[in-house]
Each structure stands twice: as C-alpha cells, then as structure tokens.
Design an enzyme around this catalytic site. Structure first.
Site, PDB file in Angstrom:
ATOM      1  N   LYS A 182      -0.385 138.106  70.668  1.00  0.00           N
ATOM      2  CA  LYS A 182       0.355 138.718  69.552  1.00  0.00           C
ATOM      3  C   LYS A 182       1.613 139.431  70.035  1.00  0.00           C
ATOM      4  CE  LYS A 182      -4.240 139.824  67.699  1.00  0.00           C
ATOM      5  NZ  LYS A 182      -5.037 140.283  68.840  1.00  0.00           N
ATOM      6  N   TYR A 212      -2.429 144.795  74.528  1.00  0.00           N
ATOM      7  CA  TYR A 212      -3.715 145.070  75.191  1.00  0.00           C
ATOM      8  C   TYR A 212      -3.545 145.181  76.720  1.00  0.00           C
ATOM      9  CZ  TYR A 212      -5.758 143.404  70.726  1.00  0.00           C
ATOM     10  OH  TYR A 212      -6.072 143.195  69.405  1.00  0.00           O
ATOM     11  N   ASP A 215      -9.133 136.076  71.885  1.00  0.00           N
ATOM     12  CA  ASP A 215      -8.098 136.773  71.122  1.00  0.00           C
ATOM     13  C   ASP A 215      -7.583 137.961  71.927  1.00  0.00           C
ATOM     14  OD1 ASP A 215      -6.969 137.243  68.159  1.00  0.00           O
ATOM     15  OD2 ASP A 215      -7.477 139.185  69.038  1.00  0.00           O
ATOM     16  N   HIS A 245       1.857 141.178  65.248  1.00  0.00           N
ATOM     17  CA  HIS A 245       0.686 142.058  65.312  1.00  0.00           C
ATOM     18  C   HIS A 245       0.549 142.975  64.082  1.00  0.00           C
ATOM     19  CE1 HIS A 245      -2.113 143.834  68.588  1.00  0.00           C
ATOM     20  NE2 HIS A 245      -2.626 144.072  67.405  1.00  0.00           N
TER      21      HIS A 245
HETATM   22  P1  NAD Z   1     -15.750 145.073  66.908  1.00  0.00           P
HETATM   23  O1  NAD Z   1     -16.093 145.306  65.491  1.00  0.00           O
HETATM   24  O2  NAD Z   1     -15.892 143.736  67.515  1.00  0.00           O
HETATM   25  O3  NAD Z   1     -16.595 146.151  67.682  1.00  0.00           O
HETATM   26  C1  NAD Z   1     -16.690 146.176  69.065  1.00  0.00           C
HETATM   27  C2  NAD Z   1     -17.714 147.255  69.427  1.00  0.00           C
HETATM   28  O4  NAD Z   1     -18.942 146.979  68.761  1.00  0.00           O
HETATM   29  C3  NAD Z   1     -18.026 147.201  70.913  1.00  0.00           C
HETATM   30  O5  NAD Z   1     -17.139 148.027  71.612  1.00  0.00           O
HETATM   31  C4  NAD Z   1     -19.460 147.694  70.941  1.00  0.00           C
HETATM   32  O6  NAD Z   1     -19.438 149.091  70.956  1.00  0.00           O
HETATM   33  C5  NAD Z   1     -20.020 147.247  69.639  1.00  0.00           C
HETATM   34  N1  NAD Z   1     -20.840 146.012  69.760  1.00  0.00           N
HETATM   35  C6  NAD Z   1     -20.437 144.752  70.094  1.00  0.00           C
HETATM   36  N2  NAD Z   1     -21.467 143.897  70.089  1.00  0.00           N
HETATM   37  C7  NAD Z   1     -22.549 144.625  69.741  1.00  0.00           C
HETATM   38  C8  NAD Z   1     -23.904 144.311  69.561  1.00  0.00           C
HETATM   39  N3  NAD Z   1     -24.360 143.065  69.725  1.00  0.00           N
HETATM   40  N4  NAD Z   1     -24.765 145.308  69.214  1.00  0.00           N
HETATM   41  C9  NAD Z   1     -24.326 146.564  69.035  1.00  0.00           C
HETATM   42  N5  NAD Z   1     -23.022 146.928  69.180  1.00  0.00           N
HETATM   43  C10 NAD Z   1     -22.161 145.963  69.534  1.00  0.00           C
HETATM   44  O7  NAD Z   1     -14.271 145.658  67.107  1.00  0.00           O
HETATM   45  P2  NAD Z   1     -12.964 145.202  67.854  1.00  0.00           P
HETATM   46  O8  NAD Z   1     -13.175 144.937  69.283  1.00  0.00           O
HETATM   47  O9  NAD Z   1     -11.950 146.221  67.502  1.00  0.00           O
HETATM   48  O10 NAD Z   1     -12.577 143.855  67.098  1.00  0.00           O
HETATM   49  C11 NAD Z   1     -12.773 142.570  67.638  1.00  0.00           C
HETATM   50  C12 NAD Z   1     -11.465 141.986  68.115  1.00  0.00           C
HETATM   51  O11 NAD Z   1     -10.507 141.979  67.051  1.00  0.00           O
HETATM   52  C13 NAD Z   1     -10.754 142.812  69.190  1.00  0.00           C
HETATM   53  O12 NAD Z   1     -11.347 142.726  70.447  1.00  0.00           O
HETATM   54  C14 NAD Z   1      -9.371 142.232  69.110  1.00  0.00           C
HETATM   55  O13 NAD Z   1      -9.321 140.974  69.732  1.00  0.00           O
HETATM   56  C15 NAD Z   1      -9.203 142.100  67.599  1.00  0.00           C
HETATM   57  N6  NAD Z   1      -8.508 143.269  67.013  1.00  0.00           N
HETATM   58  C16 NAD Z   1      -7.306 143.072  66.430  1.00  0.00           C
HETATM   59  C17 NAD Z   1      -6.616 144.130  65.852  1.00  0.00           C
HETATM   60  C18 NAD Z   1      -5.302 143.869  65.192  1.00  0.00           C
HETATM   61  O14 NAD Z   1      -4.608 144.839  64.842  1.00  0.00           O
HETATM   62  N7  NAD Z   1      -4.911 142.643  65.005  1.00  0.00           N
HETATM   63  C19 NAD Z   1      -7.147 145.432  65.896  1.00  0.00           C
HETATM   64  C20 NAD Z   1      -8.384 145.613  66.502  1.00  0.00           C
HETATM   65  C21 NAD Z   1      -9.062 144.540  67.031  1.00  0.00           C
END
Ligand code: NAD
Length: 277
Positions: free
Chosen positions: A77, A52, A47, A110
């Site tokens: 997106k 990004y 994704d 988005h």
């Molecule tokens: P997430 O909830 O996946 O959190 C990521 C963070 O969690 C990492 O940076 C790390 O610090 C921690 N983490 C990951 N694995 C872990 C583990 N096993 N143990 C402990 N901590 C851990 O948040 P995200 O990256 O914001 O969301 C996932 C994906 O969603 C993004 O990468 C993106 O592709 C998407 N996203 C979309 C939007 C949107 O507006 N559409 C906004 C934000 C994110």
C-alpha cells in the site's frame, strides 16, 4: 482438514485467495520468520504496506520459500505522505524494490486522507502503474462511500477492492453495499477486532464454536468468508496461524450467521477514515 482456499474474481479478471495473512505491526526483524511460518502453514496471500516497514522481510521470505511467484498473491500500500503523481511512482518503485518483486498482485491507496485532497490524483497514478503490469490490480483502503463515489465519477478504473475495517461489531453497511453494487470486492481489516474489541468472548460466537468444535476465532473468520469478505487475520504465533487457516471443514448455519451479524454496534477499533490525514 482441507486446505483449499477459495478464490474470488476481481472486476479486472484477476483472482484473489479469499483468506490470507496480514503483517500489520509485525516487527521488521521478525517478519522473515513469521511470514516463512505463514507460507509453510499454507497461506499464499500476504497483505503488507509501506508504512509497516516490513516489506523487506516479506520479500526475503518469499524469495527463500521457493514458491512459484504465480502461486502467491502479494499486496502492498501507498502511504499517505506519498500521495500525488511522481511521489506515487517513486513510492511504488521503492516498495517493489524492498519486496524484491517484479510485480505486486495488488497495490492500494492506504487512506483517502481527504484533507490532502490528493486521492483522485493518486488514483490516476495507480491507473498508470497498472498499465505497466507491475501492479496487476489496483484498489483502495479505508475509502467510504463518498470517496468511492468521487473516484467513480472522476477516473476511469473502478477499484478492484476496498480494504476497510470490518468485523461483526463494525460492518460498514453503507460502504459495503455501495462497493458490492459496483463490483468492488471488500477486504476486511481487523477481522477479529484486532483483539481490542471482545468479539471472541461474545456468547453467540461461543455457542457456534461449541456446536462445530471450533474456536471463536475460527467462527469469526468463517463468518467473514461466508459473508463474501476477503480476510487476512494476523498472528505472530504459528499455532494461531494454523488455527486461522483451518476453517474450510465446517459451515455456519443461516441462524448462526445472522446471530453473529446481529453483533453490529459501530464498534470501530481503528481511526475514522476522514480523520486520518
Ligand atoms: P486482526 O483482527 O487480524 O487481529 C489480530 C490480533 O488478533 C492478533 O494480534 C492477536 O492478538 C489476535 N488473534 C489472532 N488470531 C487469533 C486467534 N486464533 N485466537 C485469538 N486471538 C487471535 O487485526 P489486524 O492485524 O489489525 O488486521 C489484519 C490485517 O489487516 C493486518 O495485519 C493488516 O494486513 C491489515 N490491516 C490494514 C489496515 C488498513 O488501514 N488498511 C489497518 C489494520 C490492519
């Protein structure tokens, strides 16, 4: 450890791996290494988004992986400043070019950016793109119930997904119920609370983790999968990519599920969709 990722069927008949890998805030210079790691670990659903800035790195790692294109599921997106009609076609072409792909599996608006009032027009452009086959499925992101209602009333194609901030502390019941009633799959962004919300420290999560000899992150990911959400946690660290993928050899009980569901408290970590413009 079984590595079989279940697939869900979208309302257009295409299937999507329920667990993927997100690349929000993945440094463009590091994307190639990080997505290559994710593909090696076994992720097949990536994704990304134009904003990004890392579509080139995603595309390079796909090209070098040698994995059959048909075995991958790639989402990108449309960024807010490209909403409209011609600007959508141009933005989509640019994303495909950067990704080095002939098609994406899923193209999303988005954010609704209601102040611009262009999401209906933009959606009609996405419908046209879908007709060309260069986006197999189309969907939206950060659309709340009123935004979805307007799309359903004024356009032809029902979005295949709505990608919204969703985790146990912010479950968005109104939007998810509306979406599910209309056959729109829910993709949960920030599934772990982005590390900002202390979900992984919650007592009920720790208890379930101990019971299954799993980590708190694995328990939360499992909660999403058993809830029916599509999920793509992000980590730049290979050991965590492995951990987040290793969630198919246990099942949360009904009472563990409901204890985690009871963590709801509107713990939004991102922006409110009406305020992003
Ligand atoms: P997430 O909830 O996946 O959190 C990521 C963070 O969690 C990492 O940076 C790390 O610090 C921690 N983490 C990951 N694995 C872990 C583990 N096993 N143990 C402990 N901590 C851990 O948040 P995200 O990256 O914001 O969301 C996932 C994906 O969603 C993004 O990468 C993106 O592709 C998407 N996203 C979309 C939007 C949107 O507006 N559409 C906004 C934000 C994110």
């Amino acid at each position: 450890m079984t590595k079989t990722v279940p697939t869900l069927t979208l309302n257009d008949g295409h299937t999507i791996p329920q667990l993927g890998f997100g690349v929000f805030k993945v440094d463009p210079d590091e994307t190639m290494r990080i997505v290559t790691d994710a593909l090696e670990v076994g992720y097949r659903h990536i994704d990304t988004a134009a904003i990004y800035g890392n579509e080139v790195g995603v595309g390079d790692s796909i090209a070098r992986s040698g994995i059959d294109r048909e075995d991958l599921f790639i989402t990108t997106k449309l960024w807010n400043d490209r909403q409209g009609t011609e600007s959508v076609f141009d933005a989509f072409d640019e994303s495909l070019e950067k990704l080095g792909l002939e098609y994406v599996d899923l193209y999303l608006i988005h954010w609704p950016t209601p102040a611009q009032d262009k999401y209906v027009e933009s959606w009609k452009a996405l419908e046209k793109i879908r007709e060309t086959g260069r986006a197999r499925s189309i969907g939206v992101s950060n659309f709340l119930e009123p935004h979805l209602q307007r799309l359903l009333a004024e356009t032809d194609v029902v979005p295949a997904v709505d990608q919204i901030e969703l985790h146990p502390a912010h479950q968005q019941p109104a939007t998810t119920a509306f979406a599910r009633r209309h056959g729109i799959q829910i993709e949960a962004w920030g599934p772990l609370g982005q590390g900002k919300y202390p979900l992984l420290d919650e007592h009920v999560v720790a208890i379930a983790a101990e019971a299954h000899r799993k980590t708190p992150a694995q328990v939360i990911i499992r909660w999403h999968l058993q809830t029916g959400n599509i999920v793509f946690p992000k980590s730049t660290r290979r050991e965590r990519m492995i951990e987040n993928f290793d969630v198919f050899d246990f099942e949360l009980t009904r009472s563990e599920m409901s204890a985690i569901t009871s963590l709801e408290r509107v713990g939004r970590v991102g922006a409110h969709p009406n305020e992003v413009n």
